[in-house]
Every structure is written in structure tokens, then in C-alpha cells.
Design an enzyme around this catalytic site. Structure first.
Site, PDB file in Angstrom:
ATOM      1  N   LYS A   1     -21.139 -75.584  22.591  1.00 43.75           N
ATOM      2  CA  LYS A   1     -21.515 -76.972  22.267  1.00 43.75           C
ATOM      3  C   LYS A   1     -21.284 -77.257  20.776  1.00 43.75           C
ATOM      4  CE  LYS A   1     -23.423 -77.616  26.364  1.00 43.75           C
ATOM      5  NZ  LYS A   1     -22.448 -77.994  27.371  1.00 43.75           N
TER       6      LYS A   1
ATOM      7  N   LYS B   1     -20.607 -61.410  16.617  1.00 46.78           N
ATOM      8  CA  LYS B   1     -21.518 -61.517  15.473  1.00 46.78           C
ATOM      9  C   LYS B   1     -21.533 -60.233  14.619  1.00 46.78           C
ATOM     10  CE  LYS B   1     -24.448 -65.103  17.424  1.00 46.78           C
ATOM     11  NZ  LYS B   1     -25.784 -65.564  17.795  1.00 46.78           N
TER      12      LYS B   1
ATOM     13  N   GLY C   1     -37.971 -59.183  24.273  1.00 49.12           N
ATOM     14  CA  GLY C   1     -36.603 -58.787  23.957  1.00 49.12           C
ATOM     15  C   GLY C   1     -36.506 -58.238  22.549  1.00 49.12           C
TER      16      GLY C   1
ATOM     17  N   GLY D   1     -30.216 -59.090  19.450  1.00 48.96           N
ATOM     18  CA  GLY D   1     -29.794 -59.793  18.236  1.00 48.96           C
ATOM     19  C   GLY D   1     -30.650 -61.002  17.902  1.00 48.96           C
TER      20      GLY D   1
ATOM     21  N   ALA E   1     -37.967 -48.251  22.577  1.00 49.12           N
ATOM     22  CA  ALA E   1     -37.505 -47.727  21.281  1.00 49.12           C
ATOM     23  C   ALA E   1     -36.875 -48.828  20.443  1.00 49.12           C
ATOM     24  CB  ALA E   1     -36.510 -46.595  21.504  1.00 49.12           C
TER      25      ALA E   1
HETATM   26  P1  NDP Z   1     -28.870 -59.247  23.340  1.00 50.69           P
HETATM   27  O1  NDP Z   1     -27.877 -58.880  24.381  1.00 50.69           O
HETATM   28  O2  NDP Z   1     -28.701 -58.786  21.945  1.00 50.69           O
HETATM   29  O3  NDP Z   1     -30.329 -58.722  23.812  1.00 50.69           O
HETATM   30  C1  NDP Z   1     -30.760 -58.946  25.121  1.00 50.69           C
HETATM   31  C2  NDP Z   1     -32.233 -58.550  25.263  1.00 50.69           C
HETATM   32  O4  NDP Z   1     -32.674 -58.980  26.550  1.00 50.69           O
HETATM   33  C3  NDP Z   1     -32.486 -57.047  25.181  1.00 50.69           C
HETATM   34  O5  NDP Z   1     -33.700 -56.836  24.503  1.00 50.69           O
HETATM   35  C4  NDP Z   1     -32.626 -56.662  26.664  1.00 50.69           C
HETATM   36  O6  NDP Z   1     -33.484 -55.552  26.873  1.00 50.69           O
HETATM   37  C5  NDP Z   1     -33.284 -57.883  27.227  1.00 50.69           C
HETATM   38  N1  NDP Z   1     -33.083 -58.110  28.665  1.00 50.69           N
HETATM   39  C6  NDP Z   1     -31.936 -58.430  29.294  1.00 50.69           C
HETATM   40  N2  NDP Z   1     -32.161 -58.615  30.612  1.00 50.69           N
HETATM   41  C7  NDP Z   1     -33.476 -58.400  30.817  1.00 50.69           C
HETATM   42  C8  NDP Z   1     -34.317 -58.427  31.968  1.00 50.69           C
HETATM   43  N3  NDP Z   1     -33.842 -58.748  33.171  1.00 50.69           N
HETATM   44  N4  NDP Z   1     -35.635 -58.168  31.807  1.00 50.69           N
HETATM   45  C9  NDP Z   1     -36.133 -57.866  30.575  1.00 50.69           C
HETATM   46  N5  NDP Z   1     -35.389 -57.808  29.450  1.00 50.69           N
HETATM   47  C10 NDP Z   1     -34.062 -58.073  29.569  1.00 50.69           C
HETATM   48  O7  NDP Z   1     -28.987 -60.842  23.418  1.00 50.69           O
HETATM   49  P2  NDP Z   1     -29.381 -61.847  22.234  1.00 50.69           P
HETATM   50  O8  NDP Z   1     -30.594 -61.319  21.565  1.00 50.69           O
HETATM   51  O9  NDP Z   1     -28.188 -62.165  21.424  1.00 50.69           O
HETATM   52  O10 NDP Z   1     -29.724 -63.203  23.045  1.00 50.69           O
HETATM   53  C11 NDP Z   1     -30.905 -63.309  23.818  1.00 50.69           C
HETATM   54  C12 NDP Z   1     -31.021 -64.716  24.379  1.00 50.69           C
HETATM   55  O11 NDP Z   1     -31.206 -65.645  23.332  1.00 50.69           O
HETATM   56  C13 NDP Z   1     -29.773 -65.183  25.160  1.00 50.69           C
HETATM   57  O12 NDP Z   1     -30.189 -65.837  26.336  1.00 50.69           O
HETATM   58  C14 NDP Z   1     -29.116 -66.156  24.218  1.00 50.69           C
HETATM   59  O13 NDP Z   1     -28.427 -67.182  24.928  1.00 50.69           O
HETATM   60  C15 NDP Z   1     -30.321 -66.740  23.495  1.00 50.69           C
HETATM   61  N6  NDP Z   1     -29.958 -67.250  22.164  1.00 50.69           N
HETATM   62  C16 NDP Z   1     -30.177 -68.585  21.927  1.00 50.69           C
HETATM   63  C17 NDP Z   1     -29.848 -69.133  20.714  1.00 50.69           C
HETATM   64  C18 NDP Z   1     -30.098 -70.592  20.488  1.00 50.69           C
HETATM   65  O14 NDP Z   1     -29.569 -71.144  19.511  1.00 50.69           O
HETATM   66  N7  NDP Z   1     -30.916 -71.233  21.304  1.00 50.69           N
HETATM   67  C19 NDP Z   1     -29.230 -68.339  19.638  1.00 50.69           C
HETATM   68  C20 NDP Z   1     -29.097 -66.922  19.962  1.00 50.69           C
HETATM   69  C21 NDP Z   1     -29.422 -66.433  21.204  1.00 50.69           C
HETATM   70  P3  NDP Z   1     -32.957 -54.027  26.672  1.00 50.69           P
HETATM   71  O15 NDP Z   1     -32.883 -53.819  25.190  1.00 50.69           O
HETATM   72  O16 NDP Z   1     -33.994 -53.205  27.305  1.00 50.69           O
HETATM   73  O17 NDP Z   1     -31.611 -53.971  27.346  1.00 50.69           O
END
Ligand code: NDP
Length: 277
Positions: free
Chosen positions: A16, A66, A127, A130, A155
Site C-alpha cells: 500500500k 529488512k 511474538g 522483527g 528463547a
Molecule cells: P516475523 O516472521 O519476524 O515473526 C513472526 C512471529 O510470529 C514469531 O515470533 C513467531 O513465533 C510468531 N508466530 C507465527 N505464527 C504463529 C502462531 N501460529 N502462533 C503463535 N506465534 C506465531 O514477523 P514480523 O515480526 O515481521 O511481523 C509480525 C506481524 O506484524 C505480521 O503479521 C506483519 O504483517 C505485522 N507487521 C505490521 C506492520 C504494520 O505497519 N502494521 C509492520 C510490521 C509488521 P516463533 O518465533 O515461535 O516462530
């Protein structure tokens, strides 16, 4: 002369950012062109080099680049260093300035748009990827009563606690735990920063985490009532929000950094809002 900007990612069709920045340019009277750039995996630097060589002034960076942008930058702002990732770059000669505005965008949305001060609140963030990493310091600066990071991979949550300990100057208690450790604790602000909503999944969470008067905020945007927001609604939480405001606010921060003028975000948020039903 028209200044050129772009957002780079893979995939990029869904972005977007061109719509947002074009709207910002119109309301602020800035002469810019903003496009989407698809880079092949492993081809980030080559695409950015070409854009810079053709006069490009700056870029937003989205998944999965990123970390590539972090490595590419010559000057990392503290926000980018803390996040270990970059979501905006500015090009000046051979210098590449880099920022991460995701965390500050989230806090601006909470405090200014949703009128939900973080100060003194018990904050739970789901979570430890990132988005949480980027949000950590901006949230702590607001002085919540406590900040708890809960993650499937415990961890990773604990690593972020250590990062917070090193970087925060205040004394906000920060804990990193697993979902089973949540037991009957409740919070005033529950932020879903997992990517679970993108797959229409729910983190293993109980409705008891939502304290009376709580705000449930899903960083994912454009998905309507996600399973997380649905759980909150079923628990009688009346304050629900998704990440559309965060998206607009981080974009406004980047725009102000590039152009020296901060656009109002209300119209863009209105335009991009998907009803939470
Ligand atoms: P990452 O891939 O870096 O991290 C994903 C996280 O989600 C990890 O901690 C992972 O856990 C956890 N996770 C994934 N699936 C599950 C599940 N089913 N149950 C529990 N935990 C889960 O993603 P980002 O941090 O980059 O992004 C996270 C969200 O934030 C995304 O949906 C993204 O679209 C949104 N976002 C929105 C922004 C905005 O401007 N509104 C900007 C940036 C991000 P584990 O470590 O155990 O795998």
C-alpha cells in the site's frame, strides 16, 4: 524536478506504500514519484544500486529484505540498530542512511490515533520477531508498568528481554515467557505481533489475558476481524484495532524524514481501513 522514491520487496504487488506516499505528496504539495520495485531473492543490492544510480532518493523496505537493507546501509539510526532491521533508506551520494520507523509508528498510532497511552499500563506483546524487536524500545520509552513478551519459541522472547535490558535507560520490568506461563495474568494492552493472523491462526492464548477496559491490537492489517481480535471480542473487549494506523504512521515518519514535512494520516487511515467485523 520530480524526486523518486520506491518500496522494495518480494512479493510487492500487495504493498500500500505507493498509495500512501502519493496521497501524502498531494496533501503536502511535494513533487515526488513513488513506485514498487520487485527484487529477486538474493538480488536486493543490485536493484537498489540501479535505483540509486538512476537518481532515486529513498526507499521503503518490506519483507523479506529488512535484514538485507540493514547490511546495505552505511549509516544506521539507533532505531534500526535496535531492531536489527531497516524499513526506510535515504540516499545522499555514496551514503545510505537507514531507519526503522515501525516501532515509532505503532506507538504514535496507540497514543495519538487511538488515545491509548502506554504509560503506566500493563503491556503484553505476542511474538518475538522483527515487529516486536522494532517496537521494544519505542514502547519502553513510554514507561509502561510492565512489558511481557510471550512467544512460541521462548528463547527468542528472552533474547529480546536481554536486548531491552542493555538499551533501556528506565526501569520498566520486562519478562520473556512462553504461552503456558501466562496462566491467569491480565493486561491493559495486548498487542498481537505474531504473523499468525496472516494465516488466519490464533496464537495459543486465553481470553483471560484481556483486563477490563483493555485494548486488543493486531499489528496485521487489512484482514478484518482476525482470530485474535475475534477472541478479544468474545471476551467482551470493546476496544479493537488492527495495524492500519501503524502502517500509515510509519509511512508518515519516513515521509517527514525524506521531505521535511509531516503529513496528516487521517485520510489515508480512513481509505485503507477494513471494518473489524
Ligand atoms: P516475523 O516472521 O519476524 O515473526 C513472526 C512471529 O510470529 C514469531 O515470533 C513467531 O513465533 C510468531 N508466530 C507465527 N505464527 C504463529 C502462531 N501460529 N502462533 C503463535 N506465534 C506465531 O514477523 P514480523 O515480526 O515481521 O511481523 C509480525 C506481524 O506484524 C505480521 O503479521 C506483519 O504483517 C505485522 N507487521 C505490521 C506492520 C504494520 O505497519 N502494521 C509492520 C510490521 C509488521 P516463533 O518465533 O515461535 O516462530
Amino acid at each position: 524536478m520530480t524526486d523518486r522514491y520506491a518500496v522494495i520487496g518480494n512479493p510487492i504487488e500487495q504493498s500500500k506504500s505507493p498509495l500512501i506516499h502519493t496521497a501524502f505528496a498531494q496533501v503536502t504539495g511535494q513533487d515526488i514519484e513513488y513506485t514498487k520495485l520487485l527484487a529477486p531473492l538474493g538480488g536486493f543490492a543490485a536493484v537498489v544500486d540501479t535505483f540509486r544510480a538512476s537518481g532515486g532518493r529513498g526507499m521503503n523496505v518490506t519483507a523479506p529484505f529488512k535484514l538485507d537493507a540493514f547490511a546495505y546501509a552505511t549509516h544506521l539510526a539507533p532505531s534500526a540498530q535496535m531492531a536489527g532491521a531497516v524499513n526506510a533508506m535515504k540516499f545522499e551520494g555514496d551514503k545510505v542512511y537507514a531507519e526503522n520507523f515501525d516501532g515509532v509508528g505503532l506507538v504514535r498510532d496507540l497514543v495519538h490515533n487511538l488515545n491509548c497511552p502506554v504509560q503506566g499500563r500493563r503491556v503484553l506483546i505476542l511474538g518475538a520477531g522483527g515487529a516486536t524487536r522494532g517496537a521494544l524500545l519505542p514502547l519502553l520509552v513510554e514507561q509502561p508498568a510492565e512489558l511481557v513478551i510471550v512467544n512460541r519459541t521462548v528463547a527468542k522472547a528472552q533474547e529480546l528481554v536481554e536486548l531491552a535490558r542493555i538499551h533501556q535507560s528506565g526501569s520498566v520490568p520486562v519478562r520473556g515467557i512462553g504461552y503456558t506461563d501466562l496462566s491467569d495474568q491480565s493486561f491493559d494492552l495486548v498487542l498481537n505481533a505474531t504473523s499468525a493472523s496472516l494465516a488466519a491462526q490464533l496464537p495459543p492464548l486465553w481470553a483471560s489475558v484481556f483486563a477490563p477496559g483493555c485494548l486488543a491490537y493486531d499489528l496485521t492489517y487489512g484482514k478484518g476481524l482476525t482470530p485474535f481480535l475475534q477472541l478479544a471480542k468474545q471476551a467482551d473487549v470493546t476496544r479493537l484495532a488492527d495495524g492500519v494506523g501503524m502502517l500509515a504512521e510509519q509511512a508518515a515518519e519516513a515521509f517527514a524524514w525524506w521531505r521535511g514535512v509531516r503529513p496528516d494520516t487521517r485520510n489515508v487511515i480512513e481509505q485503507l481501513t477494513v471494518p473489524l467485523i
